[in-house]
Design an enzyme around this catalytic site. Structure first.
Site, short mmCIF file in Angstrom:
data_model
loop_
_atom_site.label_atom_id
_atom_site.label_comp_id
_atom_site.label_asym_id
_atom_site.label_seq_id
_atom_site.Cartn_x
_atom_site.Cartn_y
_atom_site.Cartn_z
CG HIS A 63 -1.69 1.28 1.40
ND1 HIS A 63 -2.92 1.49 0.81
CD2 HIS A 63 -1.40 2.42 2.09
CE1 HIS A 63 -3.35 2.70 1.12
NE2 HIS A 63 -2.45 3.27 1.91
CD GLU A 64 2.19 3.37 3.66
OE1 GLU A 64 2.38 4.49 3.14
OE2 GLU A 64 1.20 3.14 4.39
CG HIS A 68 0.60 6.38 -0.68
ND1 HIS A 68 -0.61 6.90 -1.10
CD2 HIS A 68 0.37 5.82 0.55
CE1 HIS A 68 -1.54 6.67 -0.18
NE2 HIS A 68 -0.96 6.00 0.83
CG HIS A 101 4.17 11.06 -4.94
ND1 HIS A 101 4.05 12.43 -4.83
CD2 HIS A 101 3.68 10.56 -3.77
CE1 HIS A 101 3.53 12.75 -3.67
NE2 HIS A 101 3.30 11.64 -2.99
#
Length: 230
Positions: free
Chosen positions: A98-99, A102, A106
């Site tokens: 999940h991280e 991110h 970006h």
């Protein structure tokens, strides 16, 4: 005695957040007992996802705490907590992925996360100044009172907007995570079912935070409504 019925909105918001927090912790703990068939740790899964995406300038780090995982775009670091970094559970692998979701947002210029980053200083500034402005406006009977109250409400609205923009960001990061885990075969189909439950419960915490912020904004409007009509 005067009873401020609007305080019930704050209580409701707090209860929703507590339920969400308890749910994510219980779900994570449940699926932390399921070891991934690949044997990969959260850190290894994160590295695999980043490398597969051709991203080599983001470092995967270990940070202390429980579920303190986050991606810091300023330092270009994926920070994984004690319960995720070295864990081989399907829950840990899902959180790590999940991280990385991110990071992919970006890298791909995903608009909602760009908007959220822009809103961070505005939301922090607004939430800090909102109540002081509103209280000053309520204390004084002059021509500036309504203006100060309206400014306070406007500032707090930016904080609410931040919470609302966060929702698609978090849901999209989880979607990207599950896709990468499936495509790279880091987790098997049945394991993905468990991981999806973990990420779904985590997403509910953001829904709860948004609901709590909306309820607080509604309370402010109700408390100041009479003064603003005078």
């Amino acid at each position: 005695m005067y009873f401020d019925y609007t305080y019930l909105l704050v209580v409701i918001g707090a209860i929703i957040c507590m339920i969400a927090s308890a749910r994510v912790n219980s779900t994570f703990n449940k699926y932390s007992k399921y070891q991934s068939m690949s044997g990969m740790t959260g850190a290894q899964a994160a590295q695999a996802i980043l490398q597969n995406a051709g991203i080599y300038d983001v470092e995967v780090r270990h940070v202390s705490g429980n579920l303190t995982d986050h991606y810091n775009p300023k330092t270009k670091t994926v920070n994984l907590s004690d319960s995720v970094y070295n864990s081989r559970s399907v829950a840990a692998v899902g959180v790590a992925a999940h991280e990385c979701g991110h990071v992919l947002q970006h890298a791909n210029g995903y608009f909602p996360i760009t908007l959220r980053s822009t809103l961070v200083p505005v939301a922090n500034f607004g939430s800090t100044l909102a109540w002081p402005l509103i209280l000053i406006g309520l204390l004084f009977q002059n021509n500036m009172s309504v203006l100060l109250i309206d400014l306070g409400i406007a500032f707090f609205s930016f904080a609410v907007l931040f919470h609302l923009v966060t929702l698609p960001v978090e849901f999209n990061a989880s979607s990207r995570a599950l896709k990468q885990l499936e495509v790279q075969r880091i987790l098997q189909p049945q394991e993905l079912v468990y991981t999806r439950r973990v990420l779904k419960s985590a997403a509910f915490t953001y829904v709860a935070s948004a609901a709590s912020a909306i309820l607080q904004l509604l309370r402010i409007i109700l408390l100041t409504g009479g003064r603003r009509r005078d």
